[in-house]
Design a protein around this motif. Structure first.
Motif, PDB file in Angstrom:
ATOM      1  N   TRP A  83       0.835  -1.202   0.000  1.00  0.00           N
ATOM      2  CA  TRP A  83       0.000   0.000   0.000  1.00  0.00           C
ATOM      3  C   TRP A  83       0.866   1.247   0.000  1.00  0.00           C
ATOM      4  CZ3 TRP A  83      -4.903  -0.484  -1.150  1.00  0.00           C
ATOM      5  CH2 TRP A  83      -5.724   0.640  -1.066  1.00  0.00           C
ATOM      6  N   ASP A  85       1.008   4.929   1.146  1.00  0.00           N
ATOM      7  CA  ASP A  85       0.347   5.862   2.056  1.00  0.00           C
ATOM      8  C   ASP A  85       0.177   7.246   1.445  1.00  0.00           C
ATOM      9  OD1 ASP A  85       0.152   3.954   4.105  1.00  0.00           O
ATOM     10  OD2 ASP A  85       2.206   4.372   4.749  1.00  0.00           O
ATOM     11  N   ASP A  88      -2.748   6.809  -0.847  1.00  0.00           N
ATOM     12  CA  ASP A  88      -3.797   5.944  -0.319  1.00  0.00           C
ATOM     13  C   ASP A  88      -4.326   5.012  -1.412  1.00  0.00           C
ATOM     14  OD1 ASP A  88      -5.355   4.922   1.744  1.00  0.00           O
ATOM     15  OD2 ASP A  88      -7.049   6.238   1.296  1.00  0.00           O
ATOM     16  N   ARG A 122      -2.436  -3.546   4.833  1.00  0.00           N
ATOM     17  CA  ARG A 122      -2.543  -2.891   6.144  1.00  0.00           C
ATOM     18  C   ARG A 122      -3.374  -1.613   6.076  1.00  0.00           C
ATOM     19  NH1 ARG A 122       0.719   1.468   5.981  1.00  0.00           N
ATOM     20  NH2 ARG A 122       2.307   1.461   4.349  1.00  0.00           N
ATOM     21  N   ALA A 123      -3.871  -1.274   4.895  1.00  0.00           N
ATOM     22  CA  ALA A 123      -4.714  -0.084   4.765  1.00  0.00           C
ATOM     23  C   ALA A 123      -6.048  -0.307   5.453  1.00  0.00           C
ATOM     24  CB  ALA A 123      -4.941   0.221   3.284  1.00  0.00           C
ATOM     25  N   PRO A 124      -6.709   0.754   5.898  1.00  0.00           N
ATOM     26  CA  PRO A 124      -8.072   0.609   6.445  1.00  0.00           C
ATOM     27  C   PRO A 124      -9.002   0.028   5.381  1.00  0.00           C
ATOM     28  CG  PRO A 124      -7.163   2.786   6.937  1.00  0.00           C
ATOM     29  CD  PRO A 124      -6.229   2.146   5.948  1.00  0.00           C
ATOM     30  N   SER A 143      -8.303  -6.285   5.365  1.00  0.00           N
ATOM     31  CA  SER A 143      -7.471  -5.266   5.999  1.00  0.00           C
ATOM     32  C   SER A 143      -6.869  -5.824   7.293  1.00  0.00           C
ATOM     33  CB  SER A 143      -8.307  -4.034   6.327  1.00  0.00           C
ATOM     34  OG  SER A 143      -7.589  -3.148   7.172  1.00  0.00           O
ATOM     35  N   HIS A 145      -5.286  -3.606   9.182  1.00  0.00           N
ATOM     36  CA  HIS A 145      -5.010  -2.295   9.782  1.00  0.00           C
ATOM     37  C   HIS A 145      -5.047  -2.360  11.316  1.00  0.00           C
ATOM     38  CE1 HIS A 145      -4.785   2.052   9.954  1.00  0.00           C
ATOM     39  NE2 HIS A 145      -5.839   2.085  10.740  1.00  0.00           N
TER      40      HIS A 145
END
Length: 258
Positions: A83, A85, A88, A122-124, A143, A145
């Motif tokens: 991912w 950041d 996004d 690991r993103a929401p 996810s 997250h």
């Protein structure tokens, strides 16, 4: 279409000379195939580690544990979806892999052999779902997250969370390869494989970096062409087109990459 000026070509020979060279290479290809078969046999004999930690993921249907990701099958293949950041969004390489491989037809082949595929990022979840919707993807994607999963399986590097380790090397070993310290952060390529026996889950395999090459089939096509992958790390003759790994674009000469 003529080749760009300065781009080299393989030497031209007679059909008989080519056939002799091709048969010589074929012998080496067969030796490599036998070695790969033997390596796969060794992989099937790897020991495994019981997964003791209770990981919690979030998917479209709510919370899920690692056992849930199996969807009732005995084996689980996890693609650690990288991912970005800053934007996004999913990384371009994982996105390309998803477009080509994470399709219903591919997954059906795995399901026939009692294997479930799942992507984990690991993103929401809202970010994942938005990215998925844009592309019309239907493969299972969860996810992680706020949890330890990415860090425990060494596909997200953050020294404030866990000691840096990637591709079975610690930070000192990674720095010794020439990687700058500032690069040792964020998501890195990886996959992990798990086996379940009832409610018990075991980690059997993980691969990283170029250990994932064999899973991206366009590479196999490129490796059979005169110019290969056209990337700067390859051992190619002078004049062969090369560019930095992952860089888009057409043929460029070595030394002219940007």
């Amino acid at each position: 279409m003529a080749l760009p000026e300065g781009v080299g070509r393989p030497p031209e020979v007679t059909r008989e000379q080519w056939l002799a060279a091709r048969k010589e290479l074929l012998t080496e290809e067969k030796e490599l195939r036998r070695r790969l078969d033997a390596l796969n046999a060794e992989r099937r004999r790897l020991p495994m580690v019981r997964v003791e930690k209770e990981y919690v993921f979030e998917g479209p249907n709510g919370k899920a544990g690692l056992l849930d990701l199996f969807e009732g099958r005995s084996q689980l293949y996890v693609h650690h979806f990288m991912w970005l950041d800053e934007t996004d969004t999913g990384c371009p390489s994982c996105t390309a892999a998803a477009e080509i491989h994470f399709t219903p037809a591919y997954l059906a082949h795995l399901h026939e052999r009692d294997i479930t595929f799942a992507a984990v990022a690991r993103a929401p979840l809202p970010s994942i779902e938005a990215y998925r919707a844009e592309r019309g993807w239907t493969f299972p994607w969860y996810s992680s997250h706020g949890g330890d999963f990415n860090y425990d399986f060494h596909v997200t590097l953050d020294e404030s969370v866990a000691p840096v380790e990637y591709n079975y090397r610690d930070k000192e070993e990674l720095l010794a390869t020439g990687l700058p310290e500032e690069a040792l952060k964020g998501d890195w390529p990886g996959n992990s494989v798990f086996l379940r026996d009832g409610d018990e889950v075991f980690h059997t395999y993980s691969a990283y970096a170029r250990g994932l090459d064999q899973l991206f089939t366009p590479y196999h096509f490129l490796d059979l062409t005169p110019y290969g992958r056209q990337e700067s790390w390859e051992d190619s003759p002078e004049g062969w087109p090369q560019k930095p790994t992952y860089a888009p674009g057409k043929l460029t000469l070595r030394g002219q990459c940007h």
